[in-house]
Motif scaffolding. Structure first.
Motif, PDB file in Angstrom:
ATOM      1  N   SER A  28       1.207   1.145  -5.932  1.00 50.06           N
ATOM      2  CA  SER A  28       2.115   2.059  -5.245  1.00 50.06           C
ATOM      3  C   SER A  28       3.353   2.280  -6.093  1.00 50.06           C
ATOM      4  O   SER A  28       3.667   1.491  -6.984  1.00 50.06           O
ATOM      5  CB  SER A  28       2.496   1.486  -3.871  1.00 50.06           C
ATOM      6  OG  SER A  28       1.353   1.344  -3.053  1.00 50.06           O
ATOM      7  N   SER A  60       7.634   3.285   7.331  1.00 49.18           N
ATOM      8  CA  SER A  60       7.735   4.703   7.663  1.00 49.18           C
ATOM      9  C   SER A  60       8.509   4.950   8.948  1.00 49.18           C
ATOM     10  O   SER A  60       9.216   5.957   9.066  1.00 49.18           O
ATOM     11  CB  SER A  60       6.335   5.311   7.779  1.00 49.18           C
ATOM     12  OG  SER A  60       5.690   5.329   6.533  1.00 49.18           O
ATOM     13  N   THR A 117       0.833  -1.199   0.000  1.00 51.48           N
ATOM     14  CA  THR A 117       0.000   0.000   0.000  1.00 51.48           C
ATOM     15  C   THR A 117       0.868   1.250   0.000  1.00 51.48           C
ATOM     16  O   THR A 117       2.070   1.198   0.280  1.00 51.48           O
ATOM     17  CB  THR A 117      -0.912   0.033   1.230  1.00 51.48           C
ATOM     18  OG1 THR A 117      -0.100   0.017   2.423  1.00 51.48           O
ATOM     19  CG2 THR A 117      -1.849  -1.160   1.248  1.00 51.48           C
ATOM     20  N   SER A 118       0.253   2.375  -0.272  1.00 46.66           N
ATOM     21  CA  SER A 118       0.946   3.667  -0.202  1.00 46.66           C
ATOM     22  C   SER A 118       0.903   4.157   1.245  1.00 46.66           C
ATOM     23  O   SER A 118       0.109   5.030   1.616  1.00 46.66           O
ATOM     24  CB  SER A 118       0.300   4.668  -1.155  1.00 46.66           C
ATOM     25  OG  SER A 118       0.416   4.224  -2.486  1.00 46.66           O
ATOM     26  N   GLY A 119       1.764   3.559   2.049  1.00 46.03           N
ATOM     27  CA  GLY A 119       1.758   3.817   3.479  1.00 46.03           C
ATOM     28  C   GLY A 119       0.670   3.017   4.168  1.00 46.03           C
ATOM     29  O   GLY A 119      -0.309   2.595   3.546  1.00 46.03           O
ATOM     30  N   GLN A 177      -1.452   4.121   6.150  1.00 48.42           N
ATOM     31  CA  GLN A 177      -2.689   4.889   6.198  1.00 48.42           C
ATOM     32  C   GLN A 177      -3.630   4.477   5.068  1.00 48.42           C
ATOM     33  O   GLN A 177      -4.843   4.397   5.252  1.00 48.42           O
ATOM     34  CB  GLN A 177      -2.390   6.386   6.123  1.00 48.42           C
ATOM     35  CG  GLN A 177      -3.601   7.276   6.345  1.00 48.42           C
ATOM     36  CD  GLN A 177      -4.151   7.200   7.761  1.00 48.42           C
ATOM     37  OE1 GLN A 177      -3.450   6.838   8.709  1.00 48.42           O
ATOM     38  NE2 GLN A 177      -5.428   7.523   7.916  1.00 48.42           N
ATOM     39  N   GLN A 178      -3.068   4.203   3.893  1.00 47.61           N
ATOM     40  CA  GLN A 178      -3.913   3.716   2.800  1.00 47.61           C
ATOM     41  C   GLN A 178      -4.509   2.354   3.141  1.00 47.61           C
ATOM     42  O   GLN A 178      -5.655   2.069   2.795  1.00 47.61           O
ATOM     43  CB  GLN A 178      -3.128   3.624   1.493  1.00 47.61           C
ATOM     44  CG  GLN A 178      -3.995   3.245   0.305  1.00 47.61           C
ATOM     45  CD  GLN A 178      -3.240   3.184  -1.000  1.00 47.61           C
ATOM     46  OE1 GLN A 178      -2.408   2.297  -1.197  1.00 47.61           O
ATOM     47  NE2 GLN A 178      -3.510   4.133  -1.893  1.00 47.61           N
ATOM     48  N   ASN A 218       9.919   3.334  -5.744  1.00 49.02           N
ATOM     49  CA  ASN A 218      10.084   3.410  -4.292  1.00 49.02           C
ATOM     50  C   ASN A 218      10.033   2.025  -3.650  1.00 49.02           C
ATOM     51  O   ASN A 218      10.767   1.743  -2.694  1.00 49.02           O
ATOM     52  CB  ASN A 218       9.015   4.304  -3.685  1.00 49.02           C
ATOM     53  CG  ASN A 218       9.247   5.778  -3.974  1.00 49.02           C
ATOM     54  OD1 ASN A 218      10.285   6.150  -4.527  1.00 49.02           O
ATOM     55  ND2 ASN A 218       8.297   6.611  -3.619  1.00 49.02           N
ATOM     56  N   PRO A 275       9.544   7.587   5.868  1.00 48.59           N
ATOM     57  CA  PRO A 275       8.107   7.794   5.679  1.00 48.59           C
ATOM     58  C   PRO A 275       7.751   8.444   4.347  1.00 48.59           C
ATOM     59  O   PRO A 275       6.664   8.233   3.820  1.00 48.59           O
ATOM     60  CB  PRO A 275       7.711   8.693   6.860  1.00 48.59           C
ATOM     61  CG  PRO A 275       8.972   9.390   7.250  1.00 48.59           C
ATOM     62  CD  PRO A 275      10.075   8.413   6.978  1.00 48.59           C
ATOM     63  N   SER A 312       4.449  -1.036   8.117  1.00 46.62           N
ATOM     64  CA  SER A 312       4.942   0.118   7.383  1.00 46.62           C
ATOM     65  C   SER A 312       6.462   0.192   7.493  1.00 46.62           C
ATOM     66  O   SER A 312       7.053  -0.274   8.461  1.00 46.62           O
ATOM     67  CB  SER A 312       4.326   1.396   7.964  1.00 46.62           C
ATOM     68  OG  SER A 312       4.891   2.541   7.393  1.00 46.62           O
ATOM     69  N   ARG A 370       6.362   6.410   1.326  1.00 43.79           N
ATOM     70  CA  ARG A 370       4.980   5.930   1.425  1.00 43.79           C
ATOM     71  C   ARG A 370       4.849   4.481   0.989  1.00 43.79           C
ATOM     72  O   ARG A 370       4.163   4.151   0.013  1.00 43.79           O
ATOM     73  CB  ARG A 370       4.027   6.815   0.600  1.00 43.79           C
ATOM     74  CG  ARG A 370       4.099   8.316   0.858  1.00 43.79           C
ATOM     75  CD  ARG A 370       4.017   8.694   2.331  1.00 43.79           C
ATOM     76  NE  ARG A 370       2.792   8.244   2.960  1.00 43.79           N
ATOM     77  CZ  ARG A 370       2.748   7.616   4.131  1.00 43.79           C
ATOM     78  NH1 ARG A 370       3.867   7.329   4.794  1.00 43.79           N
ATOM     79  NH2 ARG A 370       1.609   7.243   4.648  1.00 43.79           N
TER      80      ARG A 370
END
Length: 408
Positions: free
Chosen positions: A279, A246, A101-103, A105-106, A283, A251, A244, A254
């Protein structure tokens, strides 16, 4: 003039600005000692390792695929690395059980979308991670307090959910060094949660953002590891584990992940395809390069620094805080949770603190689904050195002591 509020979806009324995001702006003010942002210290980022990773990518035949569209599940070598890493803590899975995921949070946003219909109930700890509440709010749930001491029956949860027009869908928690309290859920409580989830037939969302940041004490198996041990394999589990890079690597890239049974992964892939396709490929490749070459050394480095800062904050609280205040003593993570005498308001205290003592923190009521417990504060020690911590807590203790005397 167009009245936008009349055409926005009803869910938009539940969107709120993050108090933490707003407080992060204070980090740009050089005269502020900030304990507000729960963010890693940029001085500890493995920047040289990332420079080498991106250089390797751009000087290889891999650059074309790194800049191209990719699969929604995520870069396979990274998913393979994650599967090996979580196996060390008892989560036996395949790369196919890992979704990038993109961080993280996603991940929370997708999981809220996957499980919550309007008026369904999410069980959350009191307090809980503000970002989780923000992610879930868009799907118009109700919240009920997750009790980990076994003093509420499954029927009580069901009845409360039914009265608000929905069903209980999941329990969300951070089991290790939680944001915001820094507390860790003990083994017995993890076992009770699994039993409760079985009775309610709901999912468990285990947020493991701080899993690697243990400074002392004995490690406890993740809830997902206990679930796998009970059921004989990940495909039979109801726990969904999110993590994560991050807090350990960087972080800004992401990159987060979910580990779950295949029926959950397949649904998340469909969401990803509909949302942002995948994502950032480059990265993900860079994260895999850096993690493969030195993840354990990086974790050891940040543990050594953060543990000293944790110790400095606890020592300063012992030294400067009035006796009527209490606080947690975390074994890891980035946070200490302070409880002030009843009647004090953390938001009002913050305004005075910024104006007079130049110290920032996060008022605690933002972490409660019902906005209660205004007499609490979240303090982060990750981005302040020992001298700053001592001075900042000294100032804050002076302000709180003064406020208590004025109220007496």
């Amino acid at each position: 003039m167009l009245d936008w509020e009349q055409i926005f979806a009803t869910r938009s009324s539940r969107m709120r600005a993050s108090e933490i995001r707003e407080l992060l702006k204070l980090l740009d003010q050089p005269d502020i000692i900030s304990f507000a942002g729960g963010i890693p210290d940029p001085a500890l980022f493995p920047d040289v390792a990332f420079k080498e990773a991106y250089s390797d990518i751009f000087s290889s035949a891999q650059v074309g695929s790194a800049l191209q569209y990719s699969v929604s599940e995520g870069y396979k070598p990274l998913r393979e690395w994650i599967a090996r890493d979580v196996a060390r803590i008892g989560i036996d899975c395949t790369p196919d059980n890992v979704f990038i995921t993109s961080g993280s949070q996603q991940a929370l946003d997708y999981l809220g979308k996957l499980f919550l219909s309007p008026n369904d109930t999410a069980l959350v700890t009191w307090p809980t991670y503000l970002g989780a509440l923000s992610a879930f709010n868009a799907y118009e749930p109700n919240y009920d307090q997750l009790s980990l001491n076994g003093n509420r029956t499954p029927e009580a949860y069901r009845d409360t959910a039914a009265k608000t027009g929905g069903a209980v869908k999941f329990a969300y928690l951070s089991a290790d060094f939680s944001n915001p309290t820094g507390e860790t859920i003990d083994l017995a409580a993890r076992e009770r949660l699994l039993a409760l989830a079985d009775e309610l037939d709901i999912a468990i969302l285990e947020d493991a953002a701080y899993q690697h940041l243990r400074y002392d004490g004995e490690a406890i198996p993740p809830i997902m590891a206990l679930d796998i041990a009970r059921r004989g394999g990940i495909e039979n589990t109801r726990t969904i584990y999110s993590g994560s890079f991050s807090k350990t690597l960087a972080p800004g890239l992401r990159v987060g992940f979910v580990v779950a049974a295949m029926p959950v992964i397949r649904k998340l892939v469909l969401m990803k395809q509909a949302a942002d396709l995948h994502s950032s490929t480059i990265n993900q490749i860079a994260i895999e390069h850096v993690a493969s070459r030195g993840f354990d050394a990086q974790v050891a480095k940040i543990r050594a620094v953060y543990s000293k800062r944790r110790d400095a904050m606890l020592a300063a609280l012992d030294k400067y805080m009035p006796k009527t205040a209490t606080w947690t003593r975390p074994e890891g993570g980035m946070f200490v949770w302070v409880t002030l005498p009843e009647g004090m308001d953390g938001a009002e205290l913050l305004a005075k603190s910024i104006a007079t003592e130049k110290v920032a923190f996060v008022p605690g009521k933002a972490f409660y689904a019902d906005g209660s417990n205004a007499n609490t504060l979240r303090m982060s020690f990750s981005c302040a050195d020992e001298a700053m911590i001592d001075e900042g807590i000294k100032r804050l203790g002076r302000l709180i002591s003064s406020a208590i005397r004025a109220a007496a």
